[in-house]
Motif scaffolding. Structure first.
Motif, mmCIF file in Angstrom:
data_model
loop_
_atom_site.group_PDB
_atom_site.id
_atom_site.type_symbol
_atom_site.label_atom_id
_atom_site.label_comp_id
_atom_site.label_asym_id
_atom_site.label_seq_id
_atom_site.Cartn_x
_atom_site.Cartn_y
_atom_site.Cartn_z
ATOM 1 N N MET A 1 -57.447 -81.579 -115.390
ATOM 2 C CA MET A 1 -57.059 -80.891 -116.570
ATOM 3 C C MET A 1 -56.412 -81.325 -117.765
ATOM 4 O O MET A 1 -55.736 -82.962 -116.810
ATOM 5 N N ILE A 2 -56.026 -81.416 -118.683
ATOM 6 C CA ILE A 2 -55.065 -82.288 -119.885
ATOM 7 C C ILE A 2 -54.718 -81.537 -120.139
ATOM 8 O O ILE A 2 -54.705 -79.940 -121.009
ATOM 9 N N VAL A 3 -53.269 -82.094 -120.596
ATOM 10 C CA VAL A 3 -52.457 -80.853 -120.886
ATOM 11 C C VAL A 3 -51.663 -82.044 -122.409
ATOM 12 O O VAL A 3 -50.664 -83.352 -121.789
ATOM 13 N N THR A 4 -51.476 -81.674 -123.564
ATOM 14 C CA THR A 4 -50.863 -82.896 -124.878
ATOM 15 C C THR A 4 -49.262 -81.879 -124.961
ATOM 16 O O THR A 4 -49.411 -80.772 -124.708
ATOM 17 N N GLY A 5 -48.867 -82.205 -125.330
ATOM 18 C CA GLY A 5 -47.496 -82.459 -125.054
ATOM 19 C C GLY A 5 -46.948 -82.243 -123.879
ATOM 20 O O GLY A 5 -46.131 -81.229 -123.486
ATOM 21 N N GLY A 6 -47.144 -82.842 -123.091
ATOM 22 C CA GLY A 6 -47.310 -82.456 -121.707
ATOM 23 C C GLY A 6 -45.587 -82.916 -121.193
ATOM 24 O O GLY A 6 -45.414 -82.275 -120.082
ATOM 25 N N ALA A 7 -44.682 -83.429 -121.705
ATOM 26 C CA ALA A 7 -44.112 -84.247 -121.436
ATOM 27 C C ALA A 7 -42.790 -83.561 -121.560
ATOM 28 O O ALA A 7 -41.303 -83.580 -121.137
ATOM 29 N N SER A 8 -42.634 -82.305 -121.833
ATOM 30 C CA SER A 8 -41.025 -81.466 -122.262
ATOM 31 C C SER A 8 -41.468 -80.186 -122.443
ATOM 32 O O SER A 8 -42.750 -79.741 -122.926
ATOM 33 N N GLY A 9 -40.541 -78.959 -121.967
ATOM 34 C CA GLY A 9 -40.913 -77.241 -122.793
ATOM 35 C C GLY A 9 -42.535 -77.016 -121.929
ATOM 36 O O GLY A 9 -42.518 -77.018 -120.562
ATOM 37 N N ILE A 10 -43.361 -76.457 -123.179
ATOM 38 C CA ILE A 10 -44.386 -75.339 -121.920
ATOM 39 C C ILE A 10 -44.870 -76.584 -121.921
ATOM 40 O O ILE A 10 -45.755 -76.054 -120.731
ATOM 41 N N GLY A 11 -45.450 -77.269 -122.702
ATOM 42 C CA GLY A 11 -46.016 -78.945 -122.073
ATOM 43 C C GLY A 11 -45.903 -78.923 -120.028
ATOM 44 O O GLY A 11 -47.128 -78.881 -119.707
ATOM 45 N N LEU A 12 -44.692 -79.411 -120.437
ATOM 46 C CA LEU A 12 -44.091 -79.660 -119.034
ATOM 47 C C LEU A 12 -44.522 -78.647 -117.854
ATOM 48 O O LEU A 12 -45.052 -78.579 -117.088
ATOM 49 N N ALA A 13 -43.509 -77.598 -118.538
ATOM 50 C CA ALA A 13 -44.113 -76.183 -117.539
ATOM 51 C C ALA A 13 -45.955 -76.126 -116.829
ATOM 52 O O ALA A 13 -45.467 -75.363 -115.699
ATOM 53 N N GLU B 1 -46.177 -78.534 -114.870
ATOM 54 C CA GLU B 1 -45.913 -77.893 -112.944
ATOM 55 C C GLU B 1 -46.188 -76.915 -112.309
ATOM 56 O O GLU B 1 -47.066 -76.789 -111.114
ATOM 57 N N ARG B 2 -46.847 -75.743 -113.398
ATOM 58 C CA ARG B 2 -47.296 -74.822 -112.975
ATOM 59 C C ARG B 2 -48.650 -74.740 -111.871
ATOM 60 O O ARG B 2 -49.129 -74.497 -111.334
ATOM 61 N N CYS B 3 -50.003 -75.705 -113.441
ATOM 62 C CA CYS B 3 -51.301 -75.783 -112.600
ATOM 63 C C CYS B 3 -51.236 -76.856 -111.490
ATOM 64 O O CYS B 3 -52.116 -76.507 -110.838
ATOM 65 N N LEU B 4 -49.973 -77.227 -111.320
ATOM 66 C CA LEU B 4 -50.233 -78.670 -110.708
ATOM 67 C C LEU B 4 -50.379 -77.911 -109.171
ATOM 68 O O LEU B 4 -50.752 -77.886 -107.787
ATOM 69 N N ARG B 5 -49.348 -76.478 -109.025
ATOM 70 C CA ARG B 5 -48.637 -75.709 -107.575
ATOM 71 C C ARG B 5 -50.690 -75.407 -107.517
ATOM 72 O O ARG B 5 -50.653 -74.717 -105.859
ATOM 73 N N GLU B 6 -50.948 -75.009 -108.261
ATOM 74 C CA GLU B 6 -52.608 -74.551 -108.641
ATOM 75 C C GLU B 6 -53.848 -74.951 -108.216
ATOM 76 O O GLU B 6 -54.665 -74.875 -107.582
ATOM 77 N N GLY B 7 -53.601 -76.110 -107.672
ATOM 78 C CA GLY B 7 -54.235 -76.680 -107.319
ATOM 79 C C GLY B 7 -55.261 -77.597 -107.684
ATOM 80 O O GLY B 7 -55.994 -78.958 -108.026
ATOM 81 N N ASN C 1 -47.793 -69.551 -117.441
ATOM 82 C CA ASN C 1 -49.037 -68.402 -116.292
ATOM 83 C C ASN C 1 -49.863 -67.855 -117.589
ATOM 84 O O ASN C 1 -50.810 -67.625 -116.969
ATOM 85 N N ALA C 2 -49.661 -67.369 -118.346
ATOM 86 C CA ALA C 2 -50.147 -67.565 -119.568
ATOM 87 C C ALA C 2 -51.701 -68.435 -119.839
ATOM 88 O O ALA C 2 -52.746 -68.234 -119.612
ATOM 89 N N VAL C 3 -51.903 -69.770 -119.960
ATOM 90 C CA VAL C 3 -52.217 -70.385 -119.935
ATOM 91 C C VAL C 3 -53.028 -70.824 -118.165
ATOM 92 O O VAL C 3 -54.424 -70.956 -118.560
ATOM 93 N N LEU C 4 -52.360 -70.342 -117.355
ATOM 94 C CA LEU C 4 -53.347 -70.650 -116.210
ATOM 95 C C LEU C 4 -54.223 -69.986 -115.807
ATOM 96 O O LEU C 4 -55.475 -69.767 -115.100
#
Length: 249
Positions: A8-20, A23-29, A220-223
């Motif tokens: 998975m790619i997340v742009t704008g991933g260094a802070s805020g919604i992107g960073l969250a 973190e969430r998707c890492l926990r889900e594998g 959670n919605a993204v996940l």
């Protein structure tokens, strides 16, 4: 593990919604490419999160550059082998009344928040079509369907994202790719720290649920939309706004 083995790619991933979301998707594998501007904290964030050796990588990208966006997708494929999901989250604000907005200010917001999302979509879809599968998620806003004084460029861009998502979903469905957008409400991030207590309370009062949102609630919605649980969901715009839009649509 709802995203076990997915890349998975997340742009704008260094802070805020992107960073969250990272973190969430890492926990889900998932294996994550955290992407943000080269000058961001992205490299440090990815290093801190990569406790499993190569599961969280940083790749710099400015979404106003087609070359950098194409390189991001190609680099992900080279490092991880595929692109199974993309959360196109990079964006900027830019509140200013229309009569005071210069061409440069308008074009900057549109270039990042709308054209940038298109560039990411184009590159991601080319790869996903080759694979025959994938989930593309575009970050819009409650202002993708509602007006707000002082947000003319932002609202125009976010509304464009919603309808672009619908069109892309129609194009992508026969190729095994799903495309959806997410409309966050007001999220309690450091961007709101400068609000006075009175202004903050007034903002909270606009949400029937009685509070501002959290970045992890958007994650959670993204996940869900990135996972196979949403296998029959495409062309949708999912509002995650505590009821903000319910009485205004």
């Amino acid at each position: 593990m709802r995203l076990q083995g997915k890349n998975m790619i997340v742009t704008g991933g260094a802070s805020g919604i992107g960073l969250a979301t990272v973190e969430r998707c890492l926990r889900e594998g998932a294996n994550l490419v955290l992407s943000d501007l080269a000058a961001s904290d992205g490299a440090a964030r990815a290093q801190a999160l990569d406790g499993h050796g190569g599961r969280c990588l940083f790749m710099p990208c400015d979404v106003t550059s087609s070359g950098q966006v194409d390189a991001l997708v190609a680099g992900t494929v080279k490092q991880l082998g595929s692109v199974d999901a993309v959360f196109s989250n990079a964006g900027v604000g830019g509140l200013r009344p229309a009569h005071e907005m210069s061409d440069a200010d308008w074009l900057r917001v549109i270039d990042i928040n709308l054209s940038g999302v298109f560039r990411v979509a184009r590159a991601a879809l080319q790869q996903m079509y080759a694979q025959g599968s994938g989930s593309l998620l575009n970050c819009s806003s409650i202002l993708g369907g509602l007006g707000q004084s002082g947000a003319v460029a932002y609202s125009a861009a976010k509304a464009g994202v919603v309808n672009m998502t619908r069109t892309l979903a129609i194009e992508a469905a026969p190729r095994g790719v799903r495309v959806n957008s997410i409309g966050p409400g007001y999220i309690d991030t450091p961007l709101l720290n400068d609000l006075s207590p009175e202004m903050r309370q007034a903002l909270i009062a606009l949400h029937p649920i009685g509070r501002l949102g959290r970045s992890d609630e958007i994650a959670n919605a993204v996940l869900f939309l990135a996972s196979d649980e949403a296998s029959y969901v495409t062309g949708s715009h999912l509002l995650v706004d505590g009821g903000y839009s319910a009485g205004k649509s």
